[in-house]
Design a protein around this motif. Structure first.
Motif, PDB file in Angstrom:
ATOM      1  N   LEU A 163       0.973  -1.212  -0.035  1.00 21.66           N
ATOM      2  CA  LEU A 163      -0.065  -0.195  -0.094  1.00 21.66           C
ATOM      3  C   LEU A 163       0.898   1.333  -0.039  1.00 21.66           C
ATOM      4  O   LEU A 163       0.461   2.158  -0.786  1.00 21.66           O
ATOM      5  CB  LEU A 163      -0.967   0.220   1.232  1.00 21.66           C
ATOM      6  N   VAL A 164       1.865   1.326   0.809  1.00 22.53           N
ATOM      7  CA  VAL A 164       2.649   2.552   0.940  1.00 22.53           C
ATOM      8  C   VAL A 164       3.547   2.713  -0.414  1.00 22.53           C
ATOM      9  O   VAL A 164       3.592   3.902  -0.577  1.00 22.53           O
ATOM     10  CB  VAL A 164       3.497   2.420   2.234  1.00 22.53           C
ATOM     11  N   THR A 165       4.061   1.662  -0.886  1.00 17.14           N
ATOM     12  CA  THR A 165       4.945   1.631  -2.017  1.00 17.14           C
ATOM     13  C   THR A 165       4.066   2.100  -3.209  1.00 17.14           C
ATOM     14  O   THR A 165       4.451   2.959  -4.068  1.00 17.14           O
ATOM     15  CB  THR A 165       5.419   0.404  -2.606  1.00 17.14           C
ATOM     16  N   SER A 166       2.615   1.785  -3.216  1.00 17.99           N
ATOM     17  CA  SER A 166       1.784   2.187  -4.253  1.00 17.99           C
ATOM     18  C   SER A 166       1.583   3.759  -4.170  1.00 17.99           C
ATOM     19  O   SER A 166       1.618   4.579  -4.896  1.00 17.99           O
ATOM     20  CB  SER A 166       0.486   1.505  -4.185  1.00 17.99           C
ATOM     21  N   LYS A 167       1.221   4.323  -3.043  1.00 16.43           N
ATOM     22  CA  LYS A 167       0.925   5.691  -2.528  1.00 16.43           C
ATOM     23  C   LYS A 167       2.388   6.583  -3.148  1.00 16.43           C
ATOM     24  O   LYS A 167       2.303   7.582  -3.521  1.00 16.43           O
ATOM     25  CB  LYS A 167       1.004   5.888  -1.016  1.00 16.43           C
ATOM     26  N   PHE A 168       3.607   5.994  -2.514  1.00 17.21           N
ATOM     27  CA  PHE A 168       4.690   6.535  -2.908  1.00 17.21           C
ATOM     28  C   PHE A 168       4.874   6.640  -4.389  1.00 17.21           C
ATOM     29  O   PHE A 168       5.159   8.038  -5.076  1.00 17.21           O
ATOM     30  CB  PHE A 168       5.959   5.971  -2.419  1.00 17.21           C
ATOM     31  N   TYR A 169       4.508   5.640  -5.271  1.00 13.01           N
ATOM     32  CA  TYR A 169       4.977   5.897  -6.601  1.00 13.01           C
ATOM     33  C   TYR A 169       3.662   6.787  -7.377  1.00 13.01           C
ATOM     34  O   TYR A 169       3.979   7.332  -8.407  1.00 13.01           O
ATOM     35  CB  TYR A 169       5.055   4.472  -7.425  1.00 13.01           C
ATOM     36  N   CYS A 170       2.500   6.721  -6.854  1.00 12.91           N
ATOM     37  CA  CYS A 170       1.598   7.628  -7.423  1.00 12.91           C
ATOM     38  C   CYS A 170       1.833   9.068  -7.027  1.00 12.91           C
ATOM     39  O   CYS A 170       1.800  10.029  -7.943  1.00 12.91           O
ATOM     40  CB  CYS A 170      -0.091   7.189  -6.690  1.00 12.91           C
ATOM     41  N   ALA A 171       2.166   9.385  -5.788  1.00 15.68           N
ATOM     42  CA  ALA A 171       2.556  10.656  -5.455  1.00 15.68           C
ATOM     43  C   ALA A 171       3.929  11.358  -6.275  1.00 15.68           C
ATOM     44  O   ALA A 171       4.007  12.278  -6.830  1.00 15.68           O
ATOM     45  CB  ALA A 171       2.843  10.794  -3.974  1.00 15.68           C
ATOM     46  N   LYS A 172       4.919  10.168  -6.551  1.00 18.15           N
ATOM     47  CA  LYS A 172       5.951  10.517  -7.363  1.00 18.15           C
ATOM     48  C   LYS A 172       5.549  10.892  -8.800  1.00 18.15           C
ATOM     49  O   LYS A 172       6.031  11.925  -9.226  1.00 18.15           O
ATOM     50  CB  LYS A 172       7.019   9.544  -7.331  1.00 18.15           C
ATOM     51  N   GLN A 173       4.821  10.157  -9.230  1.00 19.13           N
ATOM     52  CA  GLN A 173       4.046  10.598 -10.507  1.00 19.13           C
ATOM     53  C   GLN A 173       3.339  11.691 -10.778  1.00 19.13           C
ATOM     54  O   GLN A 173       3.552  12.446 -11.669  1.00 19.13           O
ATOM     55  CB  GLN A 173       3.263   9.320 -11.104  1.00 19.13           C
ATOM     56  N   ASN A 174       2.666  11.914  -9.541  1.00 17.39           N
ATOM     57  CA  ASN A 174       2.034  13.512  -9.731  1.00 17.39           C
ATOM     58  C   ASN A 174       2.794  14.520  -9.587  1.00 17.39           C
ATOM     59  O   ASN A 174       2.266  15.667  -9.941  1.00 17.39           O
ATOM     60  CB  ASN A 174       0.852  13.436  -8.381  1.00 17.39           C
ATOM     61  N   VAL A 175       4.199  14.296  -8.927  1.00 23.95           N
ATOM     62  CA  VAL A 175       5.162  15.533  -8.988  1.00 23.95           C
ATOM     63  C   VAL A 175       5.803  15.640 -10.134  1.00 23.95           C
ATOM     64  O   VAL A 175       6.282  16.779 -10.475  1.00 23.95           O
ATOM     65  CB  VAL A 175       6.120  15.393  -7.755  1.00 23.95           C
ATOM     66  N   SER A 176       5.621  14.966 -11.043  1.00 23.86           N
ATOM     67  CA  SER A 176       6.147  15.094 -12.460  1.00 23.86           C
ATOM     68  C   SER A 176       5.776  16.343 -13.192  1.00 23.86           C
ATOM     69  O   SER A 176       4.512  16.703 -13.053  1.00 23.86           O
ATOM     70  CB  SER A 176       5.990  13.820 -13.458  1.00 23.86           C
ATOM     71  N   LEU A 177       6.497  16.791 -14.010  1.00 24.54           N
ATOM     72  CA  LEU A 177       6.050  18.150 -14.751  1.00 24.54           C
ATOM     73  C   LEU A 177       4.924  18.074 -15.672  1.00 24.54           C
ATOM     74  O   LEU A 177       4.322  18.679 -15.600  1.00 24.54           O
ATOM     75  CB  LEU A 177       7.425  18.555 -15.605  1.00 24.54           C
ATOM     76  N   SER A 178       4.772  16.876 -16.209  1.00 27.28           N
ATOM     77  CA  SER A 178       3.712  16.747 -17.155  1.00 27.28           C
ATOM     78  C   SER A 178       2.198  16.595 -16.300  1.00 27.28           C
ATOM     79  O   SER A 178       1.431  16.581 -17.283  1.00 27.28           O
ATOM     80  CB  SER A 178       4.041  15.639 -18.067  1.00 27.28           C
ATOM     81  N   ALA A 179       2.309  16.465 -15.278  1.00 25.49           N
ATOM     82  CA  ALA A 179       0.916  16.075 -14.589  1.00 25.49           C
ATOM     83  C   ALA A 179       0.306  17.195 -14.524  1.00 25.49           C
ATOM     84  O   ALA A 179      -1.008  17.094 -14.637  1.00 25.49           O
ATOM     85  CB  ALA A 179       1.142  15.589 -13.194  1.00 25.49           C
ATOM     86  N   SER A 180       0.540  18.589 -14.693  1.00 31.65           N
ATOM     87  CA  SER A 180      -0.280  19.499 -14.338  1.00 31.65           C
ATOM     88  C   SER A 180      -0.150  20.529 -15.780  1.00 31.65           C
ATOM     89  O   SER A 180      -0.314  21.687 -15.539  1.00 31.65           O
ATOM     90  CB  SER A 180      -0.058  20.352 -13.298  1.00 31.65           C
ATOM     91  N   ALA A 181       0.271  19.948 -16.834  1.00 34.49           N
ATOM     92  CA  ALA A 181       0.236  21.066 -18.084  1.00 34.49           C
ATOM     93  C   ALA A 181      -0.866  21.775 -18.464  1.00 34.49           C
ATOM     94  O   ALA A 181      -0.832  22.795 -18.817  1.00 34.49           O
ATOM     95  CB  ALA A 181       0.524  20.022 -19.108  1.00 34.49           C
ATOM     96  N   ASP A 182      -2.162  21.316 -18.121  1.00 38.55           N
ATOM     97  CA  ASP A 182      -3.393  22.212 -18.667  1.00 38.55           C
ATOM     98  C   ASP A 182      -3.851  22.911 -17.512  1.00 38.55           C
ATOM     99  O   ASP A 182      -4.997  23.598 -17.417  1.00 38.55           O
ATOM    100  CB  ASP A 182      -4.429  21.212 -19.062  1.00 38.55           C
ATOM    101  N   PHE A 183      -3.229  22.956 -16.127  1.00 42.07           N
ATOM    102  CA  PHE A 183      -3.667  23.972 -15.121  1.00 42.07           C
ATOM    103  C   PHE A 183      -3.351  25.306 -15.078  1.00 42.07           C
ATOM    104  O   PHE A 183      -2.427  25.684 -15.871  1.00 42.07           O
ATOM    105  CB  PHE A 183      -3.133  23.448 -13.778  1.00 42.07           C
ATOM    106  N   SER A 184      -4.190  25.995 -14.638  1.00 44.62           N
ATOM    107  CA  SER A 184      -3.737  27.580 -14.637  1.00 44.62           C
ATOM    108  C   SER A 184      -2.443  27.659 -13.441  1.00 44.62           C
ATOM    109  O   SER A 184      -2.323  26.441 -12.597  1.00 44.62           O
ATOM    110  CB  SER A 184      -5.052  28.364 -13.974  1.00 44.62           C
ATOM    111  N   THR A 185      -1.959  28.609 -13.273  1.00 47.11           N
ATOM    112  CA  THR A 185      -1.196  28.910 -12.345  1.00 47.11           C
ATOM    113  C   THR A 185      -1.217  28.444 -10.876  1.00 47.11           C
ATOM    114  O   THR A 185      -0.609  27.862 -10.114  1.00 47.11           O
ATOM    115  CB  THR A 185      -0.337  30.390 -12.286  1.00 47.11           C
ATOM    116  N   ALA A 186      -2.582  29.190 -10.570  1.00 46.95           N
ATOM    117  CA  ALA A 186      -2.765  29.120  -9.039  1.00 46.95           C
ATOM    118  C   ALA A 186      -3.030  27.484  -8.832  1.00 46.95           C
ATOM    119  O   ALA A 186      -2.744  26.906  -7.849  1.00 46.95           O
ATOM    120  CB  ALA A 186      -3.926  29.831  -8.830  1.00 46.95           C
ATOM    121  N   ALA A 187      -3.945  27.025  -9.811  1.00 50.40           N
ATOM    122  CA  ALA A 187      -4.288  25.514  -9.704  1.00 50.40           C
ATOM    123  C   ALA A 187      -3.082  24.703  -9.507  1.00 50.40           C
ATOM    124  O   ALA A 187      -2.960  23.529  -8.951  1.00 50.40           O
ATOM    125  CB  ALA A 187      -5.243  25.221 -10.659  1.00 50.40           C
ATOM    126  N   ALA A 188      -2.090  24.924 -10.447  1.00 54.82           N
ATOM    127  CA  ALA A 188      -1.011  24.070 -10.474  1.00 54.82           C
ATOM    128  C   ALA A 188      -0.076  24.250  -9.325  1.00 54.82           C
ATOM    129  O   ALA A 188       0.490  23.178  -8.833  1.00 54.82           O
ATOM    130  CB  ALA A 188      -0.076  24.478 -11.869  1.00 54.82           C
TER     131      ALA A 188
END
Length: 97
Positions: A19-44
């Motif tokens: 469970l914890v390793t899944s949480k770690f890799y999901c969180a790590k993926q969300n930190v990647s630069l491509s995760a928020s390409a379509d967000f406004s600055t405040a939302a990003a």
């Protein structure tokens, strides 16, 4: 190479680690630069703030897991960075020459 079995982990440890390793890799993926390409600055900014918090939380849980395993089985924490978990047998092992 030989396998040295360090400990046999109970099923609840295996589930927690998974469970914890899944949480770690999901969180790590969300930190990647491509995760928020379509967000406004405040939302990003909010997205990254939450993603970094989730990543830090997951890292804290992983570190705590390894400290607890080391303490419970009288193992040096530094060797655990080289250890592997076999989920089919529940063994924590180390590969040695």
């Amino acid at each position: 190479m030989t396998r040295r079995i360090l400990a046999r982990l109970p099923q609840e440890d295996l589930k927690f680690f998974e469970l914890v390793t899944s949480k770690f890799y999901c969180a790590k993926q969300n930190v990647s630069l491509s995760a928020s390409a379509d967000f406004s600055t405040a939302a990003a900014e909010e997205f990254y703030r939450e993603a970094f918090f989730a990543l830090a939380d997951a890292q804290y849980l992983l570190d705590g897991f390894w400290r607890e395993v080391a303490g419970r089985h009288n193992l040096a924490e530094d060797i655990l960075s080289r250890a592997f978990i076999d989920f089919s047998t529940g063994e924590l092992w180390l590969e040695e020459n």
